[in-house]
Design an enzyme around this catalytic site. Structure first.
Site, short mmCIF file in Angstrom:
data_model
loop_
_atom_site.label_atom_id
_atom_site.label_comp_id
_atom_site.label_asym_id
_atom_site.label_seq_id
_atom_site.Cartn_x
_atom_site.Cartn_y
_atom_site.Cartn_z
N TYR A 33 21.07 0.72 21.89
CA TYR A 33 22.45 0.57 21.42
C TYR A 33 22.97 -0.82 21.73
O TYR A 33 22.33 -1.58 22.47
CB TYR A 33 23.34 1.64 22.03
CG TYR A 33 23.74 1.42 23.48
CD1 TYR A 33 22.84 1.56 24.52
CD2 TYR A 33 25.05 1.05 23.81
CE1 TYR A 33 23.22 1.36 25.84
CE2 TYR A 33 25.44 0.86 25.13
CZ TYR A 33 24.52 1.01 26.13
OH TYR A 33 24.90 0.80 27.44
N LYS A 150 18.07 -2.07 26.38
CA LYS A 150 19.39 -1.40 26.33
C LYS A 150 19.25 -0.03 25.68
O LYS A 150 19.57 0.15 24.50
CB LYS A 150 20.40 -2.29 25.59
CG LYS A 150 21.84 -1.88 25.83
CD LYS A 150 22.76 -2.99 25.38
CE LYS A 150 24.22 -2.59 25.38
NZ LYS A 150 24.74 -2.23 26.68
N GLU A 182 23.32 -4.43 39.47
CA GLU A 182 24.44 -4.66 38.55
C GLU A 182 25.40 -3.48 38.63
O GLU A 182 25.15 -2.52 39.37
CB GLU A 182 23.92 -4.84 37.11
CG GLU A 182 23.07 -3.68 36.62
CD GLU A 182 22.35 -3.95 35.30
OE1 GLU A 182 22.82 -4.76 34.49
OE2 GLU A 182 21.31 -3.29 35.08
N1 PMP Z 1 24.56 -4.20 32.60
C1 PMP Z 1 24.60 -2.95 32.13
C2 PMP Z 1 23.82 -1.88 32.85
C3 PMP Z 1 25.36 -2.63 30.99
O1 PMP Z 1 25.38 -1.37 30.51
C4 PMP Z 1 26.10 -3.65 30.36
C5 PMP Z 1 26.96 -3.37 29.16
N2 PMP Z 1 26.40 -2.58 28.22
C6 PMP Z 1 26.04 -4.95 30.89
C7 PMP Z 1 25.25 -5.18 32.01
C8 PMP Z 1 26.80 -6.08 30.27
O2 PMP Z 1 26.20 -6.51 29.09
P1 PMP Z 1 27.04 -7.18 27.92
O3 PMP Z 1 27.73 -8.35 28.51
O4 PMP Z 1 26.04 -7.56 26.93
O5 PMP Z 1 28.00 -6.12 27.45
#
Ligand code: PMP
Length: 286
Positions: A33, A150, A182
């Protein structure tokens, strides 16, 4: 209001959109996604999200069912049809529906399932949470080891959010081998002595599209950036902390496991990076 959504080439009212019960996204979380934000009715960082989507599918050996130009057009049509000025576009692609439930991937000619829908979020750029900052707890990182892909298998991040809520906090930072990986749905940062510290890229974390843009803007503004792992104790002892994601942009973090970070209020680096990110991203939104 009934949303217009996109399913496998068709724009439909949300209550008429369906996917098969045999869909591998439903049965195996065999899907990927992206979430792209919309500001001023335009898409933020679309190219980055489209590139990461293609990479995620490549890593899983999934056939990409749509060309990037067509994907852009679907995003724009959904923004138009739903009158989105500020909000999000959610996109999911799964390996499709085989005739039955089977762990082995279905044959190559099984069409992938593609679904997109909008989330109307007026006021996201001017979020009150960005002014107060948010509180996080730390939890063990118990996800699988390919967090750079993702995928839609988001049960552990959902559990983490619930653990945070139960503790009266807004989110959880996940910890592995003593270091923060994270947030449940965002990349984590601390600031110490003016230096921005965030975990280096590897399979351990999602390569955030907002992370890439924010680090680029930080370096352009002559801020010092160090990409390395940091501990919870180091975060609690830092001058400030924040996270980044496509849906929250740059969000100050003011408390970790009950300990105030810095002054306990959003710090100047997070505030400035949020402003720069929003300004610069709006300029190049499409
Ligand atoms: N880490 C994780 C585990 C996430 O789910 C997301 C957002 N989907 C992010 C980092 C941030 O990614 P982005 O800046 O591309 O939204």
């Amino acid at each position: 209001m009934t949303r217009t959504v996109y399913v496998n080439g068709k724009y439909l009212p949300e209550n008429e959109a369906t996917v098969s019960i045999f869909d591998r996204g439903f049965l195996f979380a065999d899907g990927v996604y992206e979430v792209t934000s919309v500001l001023d009715g335009k898409l933020i960082d679309f190219d980055g999200h489209a590139r990461r989507l293609a990479r995620s599918m490549g890593e899983l050996g999934m056939r990409n069912p749509i060309a990037t130009e067509d994907l852009l057009e679907v995003h724009r049509e959904l923004v138009r049809a739903n009158g989105i000025v500020e909000g999000l576009i959610y996109l999911q692609i799964t390996r499709g529906a085989a005739a039955d439930r089977d762990f082995a991937y279905p044959s190559e000619d099984t069409p992938p399932t593609i679904v997109l829908f909008t989330q109307n979020k007026p006021g996201i750029a001017d979020s009150p949470m960005a002014k107060t900052g948010i509180k996080v707890i730390s939890i063990e990182d118990q996800r699988w080891a390919r967090r750079d892909i993702k995928t839609v298998q988001l049960l552990y991040p959902s559990m983490g959010k619930m653990m945070a809520k139960a503790a009266g906090c807004d989110d959880a930072w996940m910890v592995e081998d003593g270091a923060v990986t994270e947030g449940t749905s965002n990349n984590a940062y601390i600031v110490k002595g003016g230096k921005i510290i965030t975990r280096h890229l590897s399979d351990d974390i999602l390569h955030g599209i907002t992370r890439a843009a924010v680090l680029r803007f930080a370096r352009e503004a002559q801020m010092e950036v160090e990409e390395r792992a940091f501990t919870v104790a180091e975060a609690q002892d830092s001058d400030e902390a924040f996270f980044t994601s496509a849906s929250a942009f740059v969000m100050p973090v003011v408390e970790l496991d009950g300990a105030a970070i810095g002054t306990g209020a959003p710090g100047p680096v997070a505030i400035r990076l949020r402003e720069i990110y929003l300004d610069e991203s709006r300029k190049v939104a499409i």
